[in-house]
Design a protein around this motif. Sequence first.
Motif, PDB file in Angstrom:
ATOM      1  N   GLY A  98       0.678  -1.239   0.094  1.00 21.72           N
ATOM      2  CA  GLY A  98      -0.584  -0.089   0.285  1.00 21.72           C
ATOM      3  C   GLY A  98       1.050   1.332  -0.075  1.00 21.72           C
ATOM      4  N   PHE A  99       1.829   1.239   0.409  1.00 21.77           N
ATOM      5  CA  PHE A  99       2.864   2.653   0.750  1.00 21.77           C
ATOM      6  C   PHE A  99       3.823   2.443  -0.459  1.00 21.77           C
ATOM      7  CE2 PHE A  99       7.278   3.330   0.852  1.00 21.77           C
ATOM      8  CZ  PHE A  99       6.976   4.767   1.476  1.00 21.77           C
ATOM      9  N   LEU A 100       4.066   1.387  -0.981  1.00 22.13           N
ATOM     10  CA  LEU A 100       4.880   1.367  -2.669  1.00 22.13           C
ATOM     11  C   LEU A 100       3.598   2.057  -4.125  1.00 22.13           C
ATOM     12  CD1 LEU A 100       6.366  -1.674  -2.566  1.00 22.13           C
ATOM     13  CD2 LEU A 100       7.506   0.276  -2.954  1.00 22.13           C
ATOM     14  N   LEU A 101       2.322   2.090  -3.396  1.00 14.13           N
ATOM     15  CA  LEU A 101       0.979   2.462  -4.631  1.00 14.13           C
ATOM     16  C   LEU A 101       1.384   3.560  -4.718  1.00 14.13           C
ATOM     17  CD1 LEU A 101      -1.285  -0.438  -5.051  1.00 14.13           C
ATOM     18  CD2 LEU A 101       0.114  -0.164  -5.823  1.00 14.13           C
ATOM     19  N   THR A 102       1.334   3.921  -3.479  1.00 15.07           N
ATOM     20  CA  THR A 102       1.259   5.458  -3.042  1.00 15.07           C
ATOM     21  C   THR A 102       2.295   6.831  -2.941  1.00 15.07           C
ATOM     22  OG1 THR A 102       1.974   6.137  -1.125  1.00 15.07           O
ATOM     23  CG2 THR A 102      -0.243   5.206  -1.036  1.00 15.07           C
ATOM     24  N   VAL A 103       3.773   5.896  -3.765  1.00 12.61           N
ATOM     25  CA  VAL A 103       4.925   6.741  -3.714  1.00 12.61           C
ATOM     26  C   VAL A 103       4.520   7.924  -5.248  1.00 12.61           C
ATOM     27  CG1 VAL A 103       7.303   7.022  -4.236  1.00 12.61           C
ATOM     28  CG2 VAL A 103       5.763   5.406  -2.405  1.00 12.61           C
ATOM     29  N   PHE A 118       2.562   9.062  -6.114  1.00 15.95           N
ATOM     30  CA  PHE A 118       1.601  10.149  -6.889  1.00 15.95           C
ATOM     31  C   PHE A 118       2.336  11.027  -5.531  1.00 15.95           C
ATOM     32  CE2 PHE A 118      -1.194   6.276  -6.801  1.00 15.95           C
ATOM     33  CZ  PHE A 118      -2.014   6.637  -7.870  1.00 15.95           C
ATOM     34  N   GLN A 119       2.898  10.837  -5.807  1.00 13.83           N
ATOM     35  CA  GLN A 119       4.303  12.567  -5.052  1.00 13.83           C
ATOM     36  C   GLN A 119       4.779  13.030  -5.506  1.00 13.83           C
ATOM     37  OE1 GLN A 119       3.400  12.024  -1.048  1.00 13.83           O
ATOM     38  NE2 GLN A 119       2.661  10.249  -1.893  1.00 13.83           N
ATOM     39  N   ALA A 120       4.882  14.086  -4.880  1.00  8.27           N
ATOM     40  CA  ALA A 120       4.988  15.419  -6.288  1.00  8.27           C
ATOM     41  C   ALA A 120       6.604  15.151  -6.399  1.00  8.27           C
ATOM     42  CB  ALA A 120       5.277  16.771  -4.917  1.00  8.27           C
ATOM     43  N   ARG A 121       7.298  14.053  -5.279  1.00 10.38           N
ATOM     44  CA  ARG A 121       9.000  14.022  -5.174  1.00 10.38           C
ATOM     45  C   ARG A 121       9.430  13.412  -6.730  1.00 10.38           C
ATOM     46  NH1 ARG A 121      13.126  13.983  -1.024  1.00 10.38           N
ATOM     47  NH2 ARG A 121      14.390  13.985  -2.936  1.00 10.38           N
ATOM     48  N   PHE A 122       8.081  12.124  -6.720  1.00  9.05           N
ATOM     49  CA  PHE A 122       8.462  11.065  -7.929  1.00  9.05           C
ATOM     50  C   PHE A 122       8.565  11.343  -9.092  1.00  9.05           C
ATOM     51  CE2 PHE A 122       7.082   7.754 -10.876  1.00  9.05           C
ATOM     52  CZ  PHE A 122       7.565   6.669  -9.579  1.00  9.05           C
ATOM     53  N   THR A 123       8.708  12.718  -9.349  1.00 12.19           N
ATOM     54  CA  THR A 123       8.871  12.884 -10.817  1.00 12.19           C
ATOM     55  C   THR A 123      10.323  13.039 -11.109  1.00 12.19           C
ATOM     56  OG1 THR A 123       7.726  15.365 -10.179  1.00 12.19           O
ATOM     57  CG2 THR A 123       6.599  14.284 -11.449  1.00 12.19           C
TER      58      THR A 123
END
Length: 182
Positions: free
Chosen positions: A42-47, A49-54
Amino acid sequence: MTGQDTDGHGRHETVEERADRLWGELLQELRVAQTGVQILFGFLLTVVFQARFTELSDADRVIYTVTVMLGAGAVGALIGPVSFHRLLTGLRLKPRLVVWASRLTVVGLVLLFCTMASALLLILRLAVGHTLALWLVGVMVAWFVLCWGVFPELARHAVRAKSGADGPGGPDDGRGGGRTDA
């Protein structure tokens, strides 16, 4: 009757009773593993969608993708025994079901191990840099190998040495790692 140690102090149970006991034990183990892997997944799936992912490098995105796929595989394998049970209930296959479910659980634990290592690599690369991350992940991989493999094998060896036979923890105990004869 099966399940009796060579010294005569083991359980006296039928094949079906033994399968019921081993199934119950397996379910308890799965509850622990499933909870952990589902929270991690579940945590991995949210990553994403975080702003820093880009801002992740291409290498980090590959590590992330591999981590998510490993996590999904672990979830599938660790929930798989539930499906086995639900779809095969009433077919008088419980001793065989315990073997299959136990093996699937071992696969799930291996996938969870790989997911943990991969997730740690991704997180630590961002936190401390590539080289130190590799060393830290190596230490944690060694720790997991000790906790999940070496320590249980040492315990199994100690029991065998004490009993002089395949007593509890021997190849006939119905647990994973190929020792699933029910």
